[in-house]
Design a protein around this motif. Structure first.
Motif, PDB file in Angstrom:
ATOM      1  N   ARG A 187     -57.153  14.653   4.605  1.00 14.12           N
ATOM      2  CA  ARG A 187     -56.167  15.530   3.954  1.00 14.12           C
ATOM      3  C   ARG A 187     -55.211  14.741   3.060  1.00 14.12           C
ATOM      4  N   LEU A 188     -54.838  13.566   3.526  1.00 14.11           N
ATOM      5  CA  LEU A 188     -53.914  12.735   2.739  1.00 14.11           C
ATOM      6  C   LEU A 188     -54.535  12.372   1.394  1.00 14.11           C
ATOM      7  N   GLN A 189     -55.800  11.965   1.455  1.00 19.10           N
ATOM      8  CA  GLN A 189     -56.484  11.606   0.217  1.00 19.10           C
ATOM      9  C   GLN A 189     -56.543  12.805  -0.732  1.00 19.10           C
ATOM     10  N   ASP A 190     -56.869  13.964  -0.176  1.00 15.59           N
ATOM     11  CA  ASP A 190     -56.879  15.211  -0.956  1.00 15.59           C
ATOM     12  C   ASP A 190     -55.578  15.404  -1.715  1.00 15.59           C
ATOM     13  N   LEU A 191     -54.486  15.307  -0.976  1.00 17.79           N
ATOM     14  CA  LEU A 191     -53.168  15.586  -1.544  1.00 17.79           C
ATOM     15  C   LEU A 191     -52.797  14.575  -2.627  1.00 17.79           C
ATOM     16  N   LEU A 192     -53.147  13.317  -2.381  1.00 21.85           N
ATOM     17  CA  LEU A 192     -52.789  12.282  -3.343  1.00 21.85           C
ATOM     18  C   LEU A 192     -53.653  12.368  -4.594  1.00 21.85           C
ATOM     19  N   LYS A 193     -54.949  12.576  -4.376  1.00 23.21           N
ATOM     20  CA  LYS A 193     -55.915  12.605  -5.465  1.00 23.21           C
ATOM     21  C   LYS A 193     -55.635  13.771  -6.407  1.00 23.21           C
ATOM     22  N   SER A 194     -55.317  14.917  -5.801  1.00 19.85           N
ATOM     23  CA  SER A 194     -55.080  16.117  -6.610  1.00 19.85           C
ATOM     24  C   SER A 194     -53.664  16.118  -7.179  1.00 19.85           C
ATOM     25  N   LYS A 195     -52.934  15.038  -6.924  1.00 23.82           N
ATOM     26  CA  LYS A 195     -51.568  14.879  -7.441  1.00 23.82           C
ATOM     27  C   LYS A 195     -50.618  15.965  -6.934  1.00 23.82           C
ATOM     28  N   ARG A 196     -50.971  16.586  -5.818  1.00 20.98           N
ATOM     29  CA  ARG A 196     -50.051  17.569  -5.257  1.00 20.98           C
ATOM     30  C   ARG A 196     -48.832  16.909  -4.629  1.00 20.98           C
ATOM     31  N   ILE A 197     -49.035  15.685  -4.152  1.00 21.87           N
ATOM     32  CA  ILE A 197     -47.863  14.927  -3.699  1.00 21.87           C
ATOM     33  C   ILE A 197     -47.930  13.518  -4.273  1.00 21.87           C
ATOM     34  N   LYS A 198     -46.770  12.897  -4.333  1.00 25.43           N
ATOM     35  CA  LYS A 198     -46.705  11.488  -4.710  1.00 25.43           C
ATOM     36  C   LYS A 198     -45.826  10.820  -3.655  1.00 25.43           C
ATOM     37  N   LEU A 199     -46.300   9.703  -3.150  1.00 27.60           N
ATOM     38  CA  LEU A 199     -45.534   9.035  -2.105  1.00 27.60           C
ATOM     39  C   LEU A 199     -45.137   7.643  -2.561  1.00 27.60           C
ATOM     40  N   ASN A 200     -43.966   7.242  -2.133  1.00 31.98           N
ATOM     41  CA  ASN A 200     -43.502   5.913  -2.491  1.00 31.98           C
ATOM     42  C   ASN A 200     -42.915   5.209  -1.255  1.00 31.98           C
ATOM     43  N   PRO A 201     -43.727   5.089  -0.196  1.00 33.60           N
ATOM     44  CA  PRO A 201     -43.179   4.578   1.065  1.00 33.60           C
ATOM     45  C   PRO A 201     -42.971   3.060   1.039  1.00 33.60           C
ATOM     46  N   SER A 202     -41.919   2.617   1.738  1.00 34.91           N
ATOM     47  CA  SER A 202     -41.731   1.166   1.891  1.00 34.91           C
ATOM     48  C   SER A 202     -42.576   0.641   3.041  1.00 34.91           C
ATOM     49  N   PHE A 203     -42.918   1.544   3.988  1.00 36.61           N
ATOM     50  CA  PHE A 203     -43.741   1.156   5.134  1.00 36.61           C
ATOM     51  C   PHE A 203     -45.027   1.968   5.154  1.00 36.61           C
ATOM     52  N   VAL A 204     -46.149   1.290   5.326  1.00 37.11           N
ATOM     53  CA  VAL A 204     -47.404   2.003   5.544  1.00 37.11           C
ATOM     54  C   VAL A 204     -48.030   1.463   6.828  1.00 37.11           C
ATOM     55  N   VAL A 205     -48.382   2.376   7.723  1.00 37.86           N
ATOM     56  CA  VAL A 205     -48.972   1.969   8.998  1.00 37.86           C
ATOM     57  C   VAL A 205     -50.380   2.526   9.109  1.00 37.86           C
ATOM     58  N   LEU A 206     -51.313   1.678   9.483  1.00 37.46           N
ATOM     59  CA  LEU A 206     -52.640   2.166   9.864  1.00 37.46           C
ATOM     60  C   LEU A 206     -52.698   2.091  11.378  1.00 37.46           C
ATOM     61  N   ASP A 207     -52.655   3.238  12.039  1.00 32.51           N
ATOM     62  CA  ASP A 207     -52.658   3.258  13.495  1.00 32.51           C
ATOM     63  C   ASP A 207     -54.072   3.536  13.980  1.00 32.51           C
ATOM     64  N   GLU A 208     -54.458   2.904  15.064  1.00 27.74           N
ATOM     65  CA  GLU A 208     -55.816   3.059  15.599  1.00 27.74           C
ATOM     66  C   GLU A 208     -56.838   2.812  14.487  1.00 27.74           C
ATOM     67  N   ALA A 209     -56.662   1.684  13.815  1.00 28.75           N
ATOM     68  CA  ALA A 209     -57.499   1.374  12.652  1.00 28.75           C
ATOM     69  C   ALA A 209     -58.981   1.328  13.017  1.00 28.75           C
ATOM     70  N   ASP A 210     -59.300   0.773  14.169  1.00 31.81           N
ATOM     71  CA  ASP A 210     -60.719   0.680  14.543  1.00 31.81           C
ATOM     72  C   ASP A 210     -61.357   2.058  14.661  1.00 31.81           C
ATOM     73  N   GLU A 211     -60.602   3.008  15.182  1.00 37.15           N
ATOM     74  CA  GLU A 211     -61.158   4.356  15.311  1.00 37.15           C
ATOM     75  C   GLU A 211     -61.374   4.998  13.953  1.00 37.15           C
ATOM     76  N   MET A 212     -60.461   4.738  13.035  1.00 33.62           N
ATOM     77  CA  MET A 212     -60.631   5.317  11.702  1.00 33.62           C
ATOM     78  C   MET A 212     -61.905   4.802  11.055  1.00 33.62           C
ATOM     79  N   LEU A 213     -62.177   3.515  11.229  1.00 31.18           N
ATOM     80  CA  LEU A 213     -63.405   2.968  10.652  1.00 31.18           C
ATOM     81  C   LEU A 213     -64.628   3.521  11.381  1.00 31.18           C
ATOM     82  N   ASP A 214     -64.539   3.597  12.700  1.00 32.42           N
ATOM     83  CA  ASP A 214     -65.643   4.195  13.465  1.00 32.42           C
ATOM     84  C   ASP A 214     -65.953   5.597  12.983  1.00 32.42           C
ATOM     85  N   MET A 215     -64.933   6.304  12.585  1.00 38.79           N
ATOM     86  CA  MET A 215     -65.136   7.683  12.166  1.00 38.79           C
ATOM     87  C   MET A 215     -65.537   7.772  10.695  1.00 38.79           C
TER      88      MET A 215
END
Ligand code: ADP
Ligand code: MG
Length: 482
Positions: free
Chosen positions: A127-155
């Protein structure tokens, strides 16, 4: 060391006290100062060791309540997005910090509205990619966290994650958290992290030692019987049973329901609303048993899960780690129970080696063990009753025809029959039998199907009382008692 050593702002510290956290966990002790110093980090620690607060606290502490979205947390599943969001809200609420949760399957508009109000966004990759790609939102975060990174790759989210980073500012602090650290994760870390510090909680600290890990060797067709017997014997509080396939989840859940247990289920085919309802019912204790697939239950954080059952072994050691991490959370103890057939014994050894922990072989309690166990409980229960007027009348009436001792025997039988223990007398293999099986496996070539069963299986079958086999079914609920 206490949380005060991190010098967090007062409203954050208040929330920590409110949550009842006394001492930082090992990953929190190491990661929080590094994050406060502005480093990118890659942190590995077992599930249930407090990774959310490890990144959450220092980030929340730095957020300006006047500003827009300053932190983005990417997590693998919707459930996890909601949980992380709850936890971060809990720690940020006295500081007036707002979170927005972003995942597929619900309205875009409402999520976009929430993002506009929020200081932190917790999102699943799709969903995040959808929102960013379609330019519906723009984010400018100072912090980016990848939580449970191994699971994201597994999926299979690698491409989405890489793509998401093309929309994020280069000037940022990036934090990666993972329970395991396969090569794929290291490669991704090289791409998105800037001279990261590594936090690795060593195995002995990391393998959550509050989880007892047991396994039971059974024949393939005994899985259901074994499970029910163990439930009867252990009388678990909340427990999660993991299956490999949705089909199996459905079947097992209805089987256990028919046996009188209060069962909920969770798998990837369910609609978002249904999943939320199922998780809520389980959290609130309206269901005691949750039957789930790996993917659906990833990251699920429910307090007080006393037992995790592996109905089947998971496909790999990492899934095993994630599964059992659903119990023994937040400093409580838990028990992980795995059912294996003889030809899965090697897989057990492999998991033990991979995760650096010892799994203990147990045998399934026989009917008579279970009975003597229940007998004591029953004696206690009977003697704790107050005598009821109607009981006196009833016994008087019975005494017209029957002597008092026989009456007592009849009444006791009446109670015992209601609590009849179902299933065959002995289920699964005993310790000695398994040892023989293992010996055989080491000296004999495998048969065509790769099974080690051989003759021992037949021997063990003959010890079972076949007539008991068909005795289960009626009146399960009365034996549940709760
Ligand atoms: P992980 O992400 O490592 O799997 P979580 O962050 O979900 O673990 O934390 C697991 C549980 O432990 C949560 O219920 C959380 O509130 C609790 N917890 C985290 N840190 C502490 C702490 N320092 N003291 C007590 N409980 C904690
Ligand atoms: Mg986590």
């Amino acid at each position: 060391m206490t949380f005060l050593d991190f010098n967090l702002s007062e409203p954050i510290q208040k929330a920590i006290d409110d949550a009842g956290f006394k001492e930082p966990s090992p990953v929190q002790k190491e990661a929080i100062p590094l994050i406060q110093q502005g480093h990118d980090i890659i942190a590995q620690a077992q599930t249930g060791t407090g990774k959310t607060a490890a990144f959450g606290l220092p980030i929340l502490d730095k957020i300006d309540v006047e500003g827009s979205v300053q932190a983005l947390v990417i997590v693998p599943t919707r459930e996890l997005a909601m949980q992380v969001s709850d936890e971060l809200y809990r720690f940020g609420r006295f500081a007036g910090l707002k979170t927005a949760t972003v995942y597929g399957g619900t309205s875009y508009d409402r999520q976009i509205e929430r993002i506009k109000q929020a200081h932190l966004v917790i999102a699943t990759p799709g969903r995040l990619q959808d929102l960013l790609k379609s330019k519906r939102i723009k984010l400018n975060p100072s912090f980016v966290v990848l939580d449970e990174a191994d699971e994201m790759l597994d999926m299979g989210f690698l491409d989405e994650i890489k793509n998401i980073f093309t929309y994020l500012p280069k000037e940022r602090q990036t934090l990666m958290f993972s329970a395991t650290m396969p090569d794929q994760i290291r490669r991704l870390a090289n791409e998105i992290l800037n001279t990261p510090k590594t936090v690795s909680i060593t195995k002995s600290e990391s393998t959550n030692s509050s989880i007892t890990q047991n396994y039971y060797v059974i024949a393939e067709h005994e899985r259901d019987d074994a499970l029910v017997r163990l439930m009867d014997f252990l009388e678990p509080g909340k427990c999660i049973i993991f299956c490999r396939m949705k089909k199996e989840v459905d079947r097992l859940a209805s089987h256990l329901t028919s046996q009188g247990f209060k069962v909920g289920l969770l798998h990837g085919d369910m609609e978002q609303k249904q999943r939320e309802i199922a998780i809520k019912a389980f959290k609130q204790g309206n269901t005691d048993i949750f039957v789930a697939t790996d993917v659906a239950a990833r990251g699920l954080d429910v307090n007080d899960v006393s037992h995790v059952f592996n109905y089947h072994l998971p496909f790999d050691s990492e899934s095993y780690v994630h599964r059992i991490g659903r119990t023994g959370r937040g400093g409580k103890t838990g028990e992980a129970i795995t059912l294996v057939s003889p030809n899965e014994l090697r897989a057990i050894k492999r998991i033990e080696k991979d995760i650096g922990a010892k799994m203990i072989m147990q045998s399934i309690p026989s009917k008579s063990e279970l009975r003597s166990n229940k007998e004591n409980a029953l004696i206690e229960e009977i003697s704790s009753n107050k005598i009821n007027e109607e009981a006196i009348t009833l016994v008087k009436t019975l005494q017209h025809d029957i002597d008092i001792v026989t009456i007592a025997h009849l009444l006791a039988s009446h109670i015992i029959n209601k609590n009849v223990i179902k299933g065959k007398d002995s289920i699964g293999f005993g310790l000695q039998e398994v040892e023989k099986l293992l010996e055989k496996a080491n000296t004999q070539p495998r048969d065509k199907k790769g099974s080690y069963r051989g003759n021992s299986r037949n021997r063990s079958r003959s010890r079972n009382d076949a007539s008991n086999n068909r005795n289960r079914s009626k009146n399960r609920s009365s034996s549940r008692g709760k």
